[in-house]
Write a protein that holds these residues in place. Sequence first.
Motif, short mmCIF file in Angstrom:
data_model
loop_
_atom_site.label_atom_id
_atom_site.label_comp_id
_atom_site.label_asym_id
_atom_site.label_seq_id
_atom_site.Cartn_x
_atom_site.Cartn_y
_atom_site.Cartn_z
N ARG A 158 0.82 -1.21 0.00
CA ARG A 158 0.00 0.00 0.00
C ARG A 158 0.87 1.28 0.00
O ARG A 158 0.49 2.30 -0.56
N ILE A 159 2.04 1.18 0.62
CA ILE A 159 2.95 2.35 0.56
C ILE A 159 3.40 2.57 -0.89
O ILE A 159 3.40 3.70 -1.40
N ALA A 160 3.72 1.47 -1.57
CA ALA A 160 4.12 1.60 -2.98
C ALA A 160 2.97 2.16 -3.81
O ALA A 160 3.16 3.05 -4.65
N ALA A 161 1.75 1.67 -3.54
CA ALA A 161 0.60 2.08 -4.35
C ALA A 161 0.26 3.56 -4.13
O ALA A 161 -0.05 4.28 -5.08
N VAL A 162 0.31 4.02 -2.89
CA VAL A 162 -0.05 5.42 -2.64
C VAL A 162 0.99 6.36 -3.28
O VAL A 162 0.65 7.44 -3.76
N ARG A 163 2.23 5.90 -3.32
CA ARG A 163 3.27 6.72 -3.96
C ARG A 163 3.08 6.78 -5.47
O ARG A 163 3.45 7.74 -6.12
N GLU A 164 2.51 5.69 -6.05
CA GLU A 164 2.21 5.69 -7.49
C GLU A 164 1.05 6.62 -7.80
O GLU A 164 1.05 7.33 -8.79
N ALA A 218 -1.69 20.87 0.13
CA ALA A 218 -2.44 20.32 1.27
C ALA A 218 -3.47 19.28 0.81
O ALA A 218 -3.66 18.24 1.45
N GLU A 219 -4.15 19.56 -0.33
CA GLU A 219 -5.20 18.64 -0.81
C GLU A 219 -4.59 17.29 -1.17
O GLU A 219 -5.22 16.25 -0.96
N THR A 220 -3.40 17.31 -1.75
CA THR A 220 -2.77 16.05 -2.15
C THR A 220 -2.44 15.22 -0.92
O THR A 220 -2.70 14.00 -0.88
N ALA A 221 -1.89 15.86 0.11
CA ALA A 221 -1.56 15.12 1.34
C ALA A 221 -2.83 14.54 1.96
O ALA A 221 -2.86 13.38 2.39
N ASP A 239 1.29 12.42 -5.71
CA ASP A 239 2.61 13.04 -5.71
C ASP A 239 3.02 13.32 -4.25
O ASP A 239 2.95 14.44 -3.77
N VAL A 240 3.38 12.24 -3.54
CA VAL A 240 3.67 12.36 -2.10
C VAL A 240 4.98 11.65 -1.75
O VAL A 240 5.44 10.77 -2.47
N THR A 241 5.53 12.05 -0.62
CA THR A 241 6.64 11.33 -0.01
C THR A 241 6.08 10.67 1.24
O THR A 241 5.27 11.28 1.95
N ILE A 242 6.48 9.44 1.51
CA ILE A 242 5.98 8.72 2.68
C ILE A 242 7.13 8.38 3.62
O ILE A 242 8.14 7.81 3.19
N GLY A 243 6.96 8.75 4.89
CA GLY A 243 7.89 8.29 5.92
C GLY A 243 7.19 7.21 6.73
O GLY A 243 6.01 7.33 7.03
N SER A 244 7.91 6.15 7.06
CA SER A 244 7.32 5.05 7.83
C SER A 244 8.11 4.88 9.11
O SER A 244 9.31 4.63 9.07
N TYR A 245 7.42 5.06 10.26
CA TYR A 245 8.13 5.07 11.55
C TYR A 245 7.52 4.07 12.51
O TYR A 245 6.51 4.35 13.17
#
Length: 226
Positions: free
Chosen positions: A182-188, A211-214, A191-197
């Motif tokens: 799902r992280i790969a899919a949301v990045r496809e 803001a709307e994209t996030a 237009d976002v960067t994802i941090g996973s903590y």
Amino acid sequence: MRVAVVTVGDELLSGDTVDTNASWLCDRLDERGVSVERITTVPDRIADIARVVNEYRAEYDAVIVTGGVGPTHDDVTMDGVAAAFGREVVPNADADAWIADHGDYAAADLTDGTTHLPAGARMLPNPEGVAPGAVVEGVYVLPGVPAEMKAMFETVIGEFEGEPTHVEVVRTSEPESALLDRIAAVREEFDVTIGSYPGDDVRLKVMATEAETAAAAAAWLRERID
Ligand code: AMP
Ligand code: MG
């Protein structure tokens, strides 16, 4: 704008003091969309300070150095920064004048060297203390005492500008390894960067310039994770 942070102090390297200055600076800069690409801690040693400042001033738009500013024997940061530029440390007339105007004492009463800055530096008054800071061609030298560092940084924060990012946080109890698809899919999809903590749960930080994209990407994720 790309920035490097250099924290100076033997006490940081021995674990006696936690480096809260670096994380505070990163937080303030991040809010303004400035990207911090290095945090480096060096000992109170002129050659080490000079070497890292010299490397970073060539690479980044600005370098913020904190710690080791003041009149005691282990305060050598001004010497290190001056050495990085091949300059001398010299009495600074603006620092003398500022202290005469704002303190309860004259510069002559202070410990020798308190108002000595790298030649040609712009003096930064210390709103919370005595020892002044300095700016030399994009290298900002701030005190180590957290309250003084913060107050002085606020006087120059307008010189740090970037493109602010909009952040949404999505939490999940699924293990990080299960989220990869799902992280790969949301990045496809966005237009976002994802941090996973990972921690007690996994915190996904969704970052975008709009803001709307996030918000849309975070909503997309929330529908698809537990
Ligand atoms: P100095 O800059 O070495 O004169 O340190 C002054 C005081 O600020 C000392 O108590 C240090 O431990 C503290 N200090 C220096 N650098 C930092 C830092 N990066 N984070 C938190 N405290 C610091
Ligand atoms: Mg120190």
